[in-house]
Write a protein that holds these residues in place. Structure first.
Motif, PDB file in Angstrom:
ATOM      1  N   LEU A   1     -26.663  25.027 -29.862  1.00 11.80           N
ATOM      2  CA  LEU A   1     -26.118  23.926 -29.067  1.00 11.80           C
ATOM      3  C   LEU A   1     -24.810  23.418 -29.663  1.00 11.80           C
ATOM      4  CD1 LEU A   1     -29.338  21.866 -28.190  1.00 11.80           C
ATOM      5  CD2 LEU A   1     -27.879  23.137 -26.605  1.00 11.80           C
ATOM      6  N   PHE A   2     -24.740  23.416 -30.983  1.00 14.83           N
ATOM      7  CA  PHE A   2     -23.507  23.006 -31.658  1.00 14.83           C
ATOM      8  C   PHE A   2     -22.359  23.935 -31.267  1.00 14.83           C
ATOM      9  CE2 PHE A   2     -20.538  23.481 -35.199  1.00 14.83           C
ATOM     10  CZ  PHE A   2     -20.166  22.167 -35.425  1.00 14.83           C
ATOM     11  N   TYR A   3     -22.651  25.238 -31.247  1.00 13.04           N
ATOM     12  CA  TYR A   3     -21.623  26.204 -30.851  1.00 13.04           C
ATOM     13  C   TYR A   3     -21.202  25.984 -29.397  1.00 13.04           C
ATOM     14  CZ  TYR A   3     -19.599  30.575 -29.261  1.00 13.04           C
ATOM     15  OH  TYR A   3     -18.784  31.511 -28.668  1.00 13.04           O
ATOM     16  N   GLN A   4     -22.189  25.786 -28.516  1.00 12.55           N
ATOM     17  CA  GLN A   4     -21.873  25.549 -27.109  1.00 12.55           C
ATOM     18  C   GLN A   4     -21.055  24.272 -26.947  1.00 12.55           C
ATOM     19  OE1 GLN A   4     -22.371  27.562 -24.583  1.00 12.55           O
ATOM     20  NE2 GLN A   4     -23.421  29.091 -25.808  1.00 12.55           N
ATOM     21  N   SER A   5     -21.408  23.251 -27.715  1.00 16.18           N
ATOM     22  CA  SER A   5     -20.651  21.991 -27.657  1.00 16.18           C
ATOM     23  C   SER A   5     -19.212  22.204 -28.123  1.00 16.18           C
ATOM     24  CB  SER A   5     -21.333  20.927 -28.526  1.00 16.18           C
ATOM     25  OG  SER A   5     -22.641  20.679 -28.080  1.00 16.18           O
ATOM     26  N   ALA A   6     -19.054  23.030 -29.147  1.00 19.88           N
ATOM     27  CA  ALA A   6     -17.703  23.311 -29.648  1.00 19.88           C
ATOM     28  C   ALA A   6     -16.853  23.988 -28.581  1.00 19.88           C
ATOM     29  CB  ALA A   6     -17.786  24.197 -30.895  1.00 19.88           C
TER      30      ALA A   6
ATOM     31  N   CYS B   1     -33.441  37.680 -47.123  1.00 18.25           N
ATOM     32  CA  CYS B   1     -32.561  38.797 -46.750  1.00 18.25           C
ATOM     33  C   CYS B   1     -32.679  39.115 -45.260  1.00 18.25           C
ATOM     34  CB  CYS B   1     -32.886  40.028 -47.585  1.00 18.25           C
ATOM     35  SG  CYS B   1     -32.472  39.866 -49.335  1.00 18.25           S
ATOM     36  N   LEU B   2     -33.902  38.995 -44.710  1.00 16.88           N
ATOM     37  CA  LEU B   2     -34.098  39.227 -43.274  1.00 16.88           C
ATOM     38  C   LEU B   2     -33.380  38.161 -42.441  1.00 16.88           C
ATOM     39  CD1 LEU B   2     -37.876  40.286 -43.154  1.00 16.88           C
ATOM     40  CD2 LEU B   2     -35.869  41.746 -42.804  1.00 16.88           C
ATOM     41  N   LEU B   3     -33.431  36.917 -42.919  1.00 17.13           N
ATOM     42  CA  LEU B   3     -32.695  35.847 -42.228  1.00 17.13           C
ATOM     43  C   LEU B   3     -31.189  36.098 -42.257  1.00 17.13           C
ATOM     44  CD1 LEU B   3     -34.410  32.445 -43.125  1.00 17.13           C
ATOM     45  CD2 LEU B   3     -34.172  33.490 -40.881  1.00 17.13           C
ATOM     46  N   LEU B   4     -30.704  36.579 -43.409  1.00 13.97           N
ATOM     47  CA  LEU B   4     -29.283  36.924 -43.524  1.00 13.97           C
ATOM     48  C   LEU B   4     -28.903  37.995 -42.506  1.00 13.97           C
ATOM     49  CD1 LEU B   4     -26.489  37.010 -44.891  1.00 13.97           C
ATOM     50  CD2 LEU B   4     -27.477  38.565 -46.604  1.00 13.97           C
ATOM     51  N   ALA B   5     -29.741  39.010 -42.382  1.00 16.97           N
ATOM     52  CA  ALA B   5     -29.471  40.084 -41.425  1.00 16.97           C
ATOM     53  C   ALA B   5     -29.518  39.565 -39.993  1.00 16.97           C
ATOM     54  CB  ALA B   5     -30.487  41.216 -41.615  1.00 16.97           C
ATOM     55  N   ALA B   6     -30.475  38.660 -39.718  1.00 20.49           N
ATOM     56  CA  ALA B   6     -30.618  38.134 -38.360  1.00 20.49           C
ATOM     57  C   ALA B   6     -29.451  37.233 -37.962  1.00 20.49           C
ATOM     58  CB  ALA B   6     -31.937  37.366 -38.238  1.00 20.49           C
ATOM     59  N   PHE B   7     -28.929  36.463 -38.927  1.00 20.21           N
ATOM     60  CA  PHE B   7     -27.862  35.507 -38.629  1.00 20.21           C
ATOM     61  C   PHE B   7     -26.466  36.074 -38.886  1.00 20.21           C
ATOM     62  CE2 PHE B   7     -31.391  32.508 -38.939  1.00 20.21           C
ATOM     63  CZ  PHE B   7     -31.101  31.619 -37.917  1.00 20.21           C
ATOM     64  N   ALA B   8     -26.383  37.286 -39.397  1.00 23.66           N
ATOM     65  CA  ALA B   8     -25.069  37.847 -39.771  1.00 23.66           C
ATOM     66  C   ALA B   8     -24.130  37.942 -38.570  1.00 23.66           C
ATOM     67  CB  ALA B   8     -25.252  39.225 -40.415  1.00 23.66           C
ATOM     68  N   TYR B   9     -24.626  38.507 -37.459  1.00 27.36           N
ATOM     69  CA  TYR B   9     -23.754  38.675 -36.289  1.00 27.36           C
ATOM     70  C   TYR B   9     -23.308  37.338 -35.691  1.00 27.36           C
ATOM     71  CZ  TYR B   9     -21.971  39.962 -31.731  1.00 27.36           C
ATOM     72  OH  TYR B   9     -21.170  40.086 -30.618  1.00 27.36           O
TER      73      TYR B   9
ATOM     74  N   LYS C   1     -19.600  34.004 -33.883  1.00 27.36           N
ATOM     75  CA  LYS C   1     -19.625  32.727 -33.180  1.00 27.36           C
ATOM     76  C   LYS C   1     -19.221  31.559 -34.081  1.00 27.36           C
ATOM     77  CE  LYS C   1     -21.315  34.854 -29.568  1.00 27.36           C
ATOM     78  NZ  LYS C   1     -20.495  35.094 -28.366  1.00 27.36           N
ATOM     79  N   PHE C   2     -19.945  31.444 -35.212  1.00 25.18           N
ATOM     80  CA  PHE C   2     -19.712  30.274 -36.050  1.00 25.18           C
ATOM     81  C   PHE C   2     -18.327  30.310 -36.691  1.00 25.18           C
ATOM     82  CE2 PHE C   2     -20.575  27.182 -39.440  1.00 25.18           C
ATOM     83  CZ  PHE C   2     -21.200  26.204 -38.693  1.00 25.18           C
ATOM     84  N   THR C   3     -17.848  31.495 -37.036  1.00 25.51           N
ATOM     85  CA  THR C   3     -16.502  31.586 -37.617  1.00 25.51           C
ATOM     86  C   THR C   3     -15.453  31.101 -36.630  1.00 25.51           C
ATOM     87  OG1 THR C   3     -16.434  33.903 -36.928  1.00 25.51           O
ATOM     88  CG2 THR C   3     -17.009  33.457 -39.214  1.00 25.51           C
ATOM     89  N   TRP C   4     -15.687  31.368 -35.334  1.00 25.82           N
ATOM     90  CA  TRP C   4     -14.761  30.896 -34.299  1.00 25.82           C
ATOM     91  C   TRP C   4     -14.718  29.371 -34.286  1.00 25.82           C
ATOM     92  CZ3 TRP C   4     -15.728  27.850 -30.022  1.00 25.82           C
ATOM     93  CH2 TRP C   4     -14.691  27.750 -29.084  1.00 25.82           C
ATOM     94  N   ALA C   5     -15.893  28.741 -34.389  1.00 24.88           N
ATOM     95  CA  ALA C   5     -15.948  27.279 -34.413  1.00 24.88           C
ATOM     96  C   ALA C   5     -15.260  26.731 -35.664  1.00 24.88           C
ATOM     97  CB  ALA C   5     -17.398  26.812 -34.357  1.00 24.88           C
TER      98      ALA C   5
ATOM     99  N   LYS D   1     -15.462  33.751 -42.976  1.00 23.67           N
ATOM    100  CA  LYS D   1     -14.885  34.925 -43.641  1.00 23.67           C
ATOM    101  C   LYS D   1     -13.362  34.908 -43.647  1.00 23.67           C
ATOM    102  CE  LYS D   1     -15.266  37.702 -39.413  1.00 23.67           C
ATOM    103  NZ  LYS D   1     -15.790  38.945 -38.819  1.00 23.67           N
ATOM    104  N   LYS D   2     -12.733  34.280 -42.634  1.00 31.14           N
ATOM    105  CA  LYS D   2     -11.272  34.257 -42.575  1.00 31.14           C
ATOM    106  C   LYS D   2     -10.671  33.190 -43.482  1.00 31.14           C
ATOM    107  CE  LYS D   2     -10.768  36.206 -37.951  1.00 31.14           C
ATOM    108  NZ  LYS D   2     -10.181  36.019 -36.596  1.00 31.14           N
ATOM    109  N   GLN D   3     -11.508  32.328 -44.027  1.00 27.80           N
ATOM    110  CA  GLN D   3     -11.006  31.270 -44.914  1.00 27.80           C
ATOM    111  C   GLN D   3     -11.188  31.622 -46.398  1.00 27.80           C
ATOM    112  OE1 GLN D   3     -12.716  30.437 -42.000  1.00 27.80           O
ATOM    113  NE2 GLN D   3     -10.755  29.868 -41.094  1.00 27.80           N
ATOM    114  N   MET D   4     -11.629  32.849 -46.700  1.00 26.15           N
ATOM    115  CA  MET D   4     -11.803  33.244 -48.095  1.00 26.15           C
ATOM    116  C   MET D   4     -10.440  33.438 -48.760  1.00 26.15           C
ATOM    117  SD  MET D   4     -15.110  35.804 -48.204  1.00 26.15           S
ATOM    118  CE  MET D   4     -14.331  37.112 -47.263  1.00 26.15           C
TER     119      MET D   4
END
Length: 440
Positions: A215-220, A137-145, A150-154, A28-31
């Motif tokens: 695991l990718f996030y933890q590795s990062a 849409c449910l997957l989007l809601a589940a992965f939104a947070y 987390k992923f934006t930080w990586a 979101k910060k790279q838009m």
């Protein structure tokens, strides 16, 4: 146009909307544009594409999945134009979302097979297509947070192209697996226990892929913590060198002070005889010994002083003509490690740039100044050969395909303190201007 074919096709294609939202949430910060403008642009592009692809499916009886493949390639190029991302990160995000979205697709086939055993994937029912969209849409809601936190930080901090390409490879494996296991005829799912094994296998595969991303996030985090530890260790090593040099300096000056009384007697004896030439020669030799045993104090902070001394030594060994005028706030209002990262990367990049030109043309000017009592200004100018690589998101590394790690680290420090950083160049000089706010 047969609406019984058009509607399910359109519902299948509308899965692109939650998929697009997932792609943008992950960075979101790279838009390049505001969220509202980005959403409007997505709707303006995706809705006509979905309507047109559904019409082509209905008229030419082409598989929706077959139409999706070229559409996904086209949309990836549009995604890159809307984002300030290098290729490895953009591919990792895009392939990751595509891999995740294949699971609602597969589960919708299992549901449709239960409703219409004689049908197949190319003739998806309205109910199954609607379920696909709801699951997406449910997957989007589940992965939104986790995506936004987390992923934006990586994405912001992990600047290692090989790691991002590894993530692309893993996502591509799951994407290909699901693409190849599409049940073209539901008869295959009604063989033995496949009807209930198929959705279980897909659910397990989704859980495995999610675990891989975690695991990718933890590795990062481990990689970045290691990078910070390496920086701290390097800083401590420089401090140790500075401390050793200081000890040697104190010992040598103690010897000089001890021998000074002998020099006084000698000078007095020479003065009595009027031997002015010998007096001048002795004083000149003493000045040379003093000049060779001085330690420059750049600032009152021991760690940063050691850092500047270390890089001054490196510049001298490289034959670089340096002109440093350093002023830092007292007391130091910035993190010691942050300033070490800022100046370390800045000076390393400058020295590397100087190495690209002949020794007699190497120079490096560095000025830091506190202005208005609330800002630290840093101006760096160094000679270089004029060879640069530029991307949409600024200067790129000339050593690999990603953004320069040094400039990325400088930018991270600048953003932390609400400042600004600007890099520019001419044919023979590279400039970096940095402002750090002291009140943050």
């Amino acid at each position: 146009m047969n609406r019984y074919e058009y509607l399910p096709a359109l519902l299948q294609l509308l899965i692109l909307l939650p998929a697009a939202a997932s792609c943008f949430l992950s960075a979101k910060k790279q838009m390049k544009y505001t969220p509202a403008k980005t959403a409007a642009l997505c709707l303006a592009v995706l809705l006509p594409c979905c309507l047109a692809a559904a019409a082509i499916h209905t008229l030419l009886h082409l598989s929706v999945n077959l139409l999706l493949l070229p559409l996904l390639v086209f949309l990836f190029f549009l995604y890159r134009r809307a984002m300030d991302l290098d290729l490895p990160r953009a591919l990792a995000i895009y392939f990751g979302v595509c891999a995740i979205e294949t699971f609602p697709v597969q589960l919708s086939y299992a549901f449709d097979a239960a409703l219409h055993p004689a049908s197949g994937a190319n003739s998806l029912s309205v109910e199954a297509a609607l379920l696909r969209l709801v699951l997406s849409c449910l997957l989007l809601a589940a992965f939104a947070y986790p995506a936004t936190q987390k992923f934006t930080w990586a994405v912001e901090n992990l600047d290692f192209p090989k790691i991002w390409y590894s993530a692309v490879t893993l996502s591509a494996i799951f994407f290909t697996f699901n693409a190849l296991s599409v049940p073209l005829s539901y008869k295959t799912l009604h063989t033995g226990r496949m009807l209930w094994l198929f959705p279980i296998v897909e659910a397990v595969a989704l859980a495995v892929l999610t675990a891989i991303y975690l695991l990718f996030y933890q590795s990062a985090t481990v990689i970045l913590d290691y990078a910070k530890l390496k920086t701290r260790t390097h800083l401590l090593e420089m401090q140790s060198r500075q401390y050793t040099a200081l000890q040697e300096y104190l010992l040598q000056t103690a010897n000089l002070r001890h021998d000074f009384r002998h020099s006084i007697r000698l000078l007095a004896s020479l003065a009595e005889t009027g031997d002015l030439t010998s007096i001048k020669a002795h004083i000149a030799e003493y000045e040379v010994r003093l000049a060779g045993n001085t330690i420059t104090c750049y600032c009152k902070n021991a760690a940063l002083n050691a850092l500047f001394s270390y890089y001054q030594e490196q510049a001298d060994l490289t034959g670089i003509d340096t002109d440093w005028n350093l002023e830092l706030p007292e007391p130091l209002v910035f993190s010691e490690l942050d300033l070490a990262a800022l100046f370390g990367n800045l000076i390393e990049n400058a020295i590397a740039g100087c190495r690209t030109v002949p020794e007699d043309a190497r120079y490096f000017s560095l000025t830091t100044e506190v202005r208005h009592r609330n800002s630290l200004y840093v101006v760096s100018t160094n000679s270089f050969d004029g060879n640069v690589k530029r991307g949409k998101d600024g200067y790129r590394s000339t050593k690999h395909s990603g953004t320069g790690i040094g400039l990325a680290s400088i930018t991270a420090v600048v953003e932390k303190y609400g400042g600004s950083a600007r890099a520019s160049n001419s044919d023979r000089e590279f400039f970096v201007d940095v402002i750090l706010k002291m009140g943050i």
